[in-house]
Design a protein around this motif. Structure first.
Motif, PDB file in Angstrom:
ATOM      1  N   LYS A  82      56.839  39.108  40.618  1.00 43.97           N
ATOM      2  CA  LYS A  82      56.867  39.651  39.243  1.00 43.97           C
ATOM      3  C   LYS A  82      55.502  39.535  38.564  1.00 43.97           C
ATOM      4  O   LYS A  82      54.994  40.522  38.027  1.00 43.97           O
ATOM      5  N   PRO A  83      54.867  38.349  38.578  1.00 43.01           N
ATOM      6  CA  PRO A  83      53.536  38.279  37.969  1.00 43.01           C
ATOM      7  C   PRO A  83      52.518  39.166  38.694  1.00 43.01           C
ATOM      8  O   PRO A  83      51.631  39.750  38.065  1.00 43.01           O
ATOM      9  N   VAL A  84      52.652  39.297  40.005  1.00 39.66           N
ATOM     10  CA  VAL A  84      51.736  40.157  40.762  1.00 39.66           C
ATOM     11  C   VAL A  84      51.956  41.617  40.358  1.00 39.66           C
ATOM     12  O   VAL A  84      50.992  42.355  40.143  1.00 39.66           O
ATOM     13  N   ALA A  85      53.210  42.029  40.257  1.00 41.39           N
ATOM     14  CA  ALA A  85      53.497  43.413  39.864  1.00 41.39           C
ATOM     15  C   ALA A  85      52.896  43.711  38.495  1.00 41.39           C
ATOM     16  O   ALA A  85      52.305  44.783  38.294  1.00 41.39           O
ATOM     17  N   SER A  86      53.020  42.776  37.569  1.00 40.20           N
ATOM     18  CA  SER A  86      52.445  42.969  36.227  1.00 40.20           C
ATOM     19  C   SER A  86      50.923  43.069  36.285  1.00 40.20           C
ATOM     20  O   SER A  86      50.322  43.950  35.664  1.00 40.20           O
ATOM     21  N   ALA A  87      50.300  42.164  37.041  1.00 36.96           N
ATOM     22  CA  ALA A  87      48.837  42.158  37.132  1.00 36.96           C
ATOM     23  C   ALA A  87      48.305  43.433  37.796  1.00 36.96           C
ATOM     24  O   ALA A  87      47.346  44.041  37.319  1.00 36.96           O
ATOM     25  N   VAL A  88      48.932  43.837  38.900  1.00 40.15           N
ATOM     26  CA  VAL A  88      48.485  45.046  39.608  1.00 40.15           C
ATOM     27  C   VAL A  88      48.740  46.271  38.739  1.00 40.15           C
ATOM     28  O   VAL A  88      47.920  47.193  38.697  1.00 40.15           O
ATOM     29  N   SER A  89      49.845  46.276  38.014  1.00 41.62           N
ATOM     30  CA  SER A  89      50.151  47.388  37.115  1.00 41.62           C
ATOM     31  C   SER A  89      49.078  47.528  36.036  1.00 41.62           C
ATOM     32  O   SER A  89      48.606  48.643  35.761  1.00 41.62           O
ATOM     33  N   THR A 131      45.857  48.847  37.799  1.00 36.57           N
ATOM     34  CA  THR A 131      45.883  50.189  38.382  1.00 36.57           C
ATOM     35  C   THR A 131      46.476  51.252  37.474  1.00 36.57           C
ATOM     36  O   THR A 131      46.272  52.443  37.717  1.00 36.57           O
ATOM     37  N   GLY A 132      47.244  50.849  36.474  1.00 36.03           N
ATOM     38  CA  GLY A 132      47.925  51.816  35.624  1.00 36.03           C
ATOM     39  C   GLY A 132      49.242  52.311  36.213  1.00 36.03           C
ATOM     40  O   GLY A 132      49.926  53.135  35.613  1.00 36.03           O
ATOM     41  N   ILE A 133      49.608  51.814  37.392  1.00 34.93           N
ATOM     42  CA  ILE A 133      50.881  52.187  38.014  1.00 34.93           C
ATOM     43  C   ILE A 133      51.975  51.328  37.382  1.00 34.93           C
ATOM     44  O   ILE A 133      51.792  50.118  37.217  1.00 34.93           O
ATOM     45  N   PRO A 134      53.112  51.918  37.028  1.00 35.48           N
ATOM     46  CA  PRO A 134      54.187  51.134  36.394  1.00 35.48           C
ATOM     47  C   PRO A 134      54.617  49.937  37.253  1.00 35.48           C
ATOM     48  O   PRO A 134      54.733  50.052  38.478  1.00 35.48           O
ATOM     49  N   ALA A 135      54.855  48.812  36.596  1.00 31.75           N
ATOM     50  CA  ALA A 135      55.249  47.576  37.292  1.00 31.75           C
ATOM     51  C   ALA A 135      56.497  47.759  38.163  1.00 31.75           C
ATOM     52  O   ALA A 135      56.538  47.206  39.266  1.00 31.75           O
ATOM     53  N   PRO A 136      57.523  48.530  37.730  1.00 28.31           N
ATOM     54  CA  PRO A 136      58.678  48.710  38.623  1.00 28.31           C
ATOM     55  C   PRO A 136      58.307  49.377  39.956  1.00 28.31           C
ATOM     56  O   PRO A 136      58.865  49.029  40.994  1.00 28.31           O
ATOM     57  N   ALA A 137      57.348  50.294  39.944  1.00 25.38           N
ATOM     58  CA  ALA A 137      56.899  50.926  41.193  1.00 25.38           C
ATOM     59  C   ALA A 137      56.177  49.903  42.070  1.00 25.38           C
ATOM     60  O   ALA A 137      56.392  49.857  43.291  1.00 25.38           O
ATOM     61  N   ILE A 138      55.352  49.076  41.453  1.00 21.93           N
ATOM     62  CA  ILE A 138      54.653  48.028  42.216  1.00 21.93           C
ATOM     63  C   ILE A 138      55.671  47.042  42.790  1.00 21.93           C
ATOM     64  O   ILE A 138      55.538  46.595  43.932  1.00 21.93           O
ATOM     65  N   SER A 139      56.711  46.720  42.022  1.00 21.33           N
ATOM     66  CA  SER A 139      57.760  45.815  42.510  1.00 21.33           C
ATOM     67  C   SER A 139      58.441  46.387  43.747  1.00 21.33           C
ATOM     68  O   SER A 139      58.737  45.649  44.695  1.00 21.33           O
TER      69      SER A 139
END
Length: 178
Positions: free
Chosen positions: A102-109, A112-120
């Motif tokens: 979850k913290p990684v998805a937020s940071a990468v989002s 990169t500007g990619i939505p966190a749910p997509a990164i998850s």
């Protein structure tokens, strides 16, 4: 010739089909997917290194998960349980990876500007790949003369400077974030 980075190993393990699947999830091409995977793996391993260095229960859990990933598969009669040892260590590491997701998805989002749910969703696809790469790196480290499991600290013990679990983490995770 230098060793491939962890990100390179993950990309190779993913293969073209999974990379194309990730590109579809992200709404990008394979180059965009490759960049996102590289960024995500770097963030995840950085998070794992930070947690492993912590002198708390989370740090103990991360160090123990890495120590178990590095254990050789069960041999002989003990394999009658269907390789339960491998499933347990993979399960422990999978749980550790899920905790940092979850913290990684937020940071990468944010980066990169990619939505966190997509990164998850990408992270969900990456966890089994990371487990496979970690196991391969740990096995290659032992084959290359790393200490046998008898030389590793007890599960949960602090990494020993200049050897033991600290070397194992370096072998599995590489030199740090990219």
């Amino acid at each position: 010739m230098s060793e491939p980075s962890l990100q390179d190993d993950v990309l190779q393990e993913l293969g073209d089909d999974k990379l194309t699947e990730i590109a579809g999830l992200l709404g990008t091409d394979t180059n965009g997917a490759r960049g996102t995977v590289t960024e995500t793996v770097g963030a995840m391993t950085g998070g794992l290194q930070e947690k492993a260095a912590a002198d708390d229960d989370e740090g103990v859990e991360v160090r123990q998960a890495f120590a178990e990933v590095a254990e050789p598969p069960l041999q002989g009669v003990s394999t009658l349980g269907g390789g339960l040892g491998g499933m347990l260590s993979g399960g422990m590491m999978a749980g550790v990876l899920a905790k940092v997701s979850k913290p990684v998805a937020s940071a990468v989002s944010k980066k990169t500007g990619i939505p966190a749910p997509a990164i998850s969703r990408v992270i969900e696809l990456l966890i089994p790949v990371l487990l496979a790469v970690f196991a391969k790196r740990a096995a290659s480290g032992k084959a290359a003369g790393a200490p046998a499991s008898g030389g590793a600290p007890a599960p949960g013990a602090a990494p020993a400077p200049g050897g033991g679990l600290g070397d194992l983490l370096g072998q599995i995770l590489g030199g740090g974030r990219k």
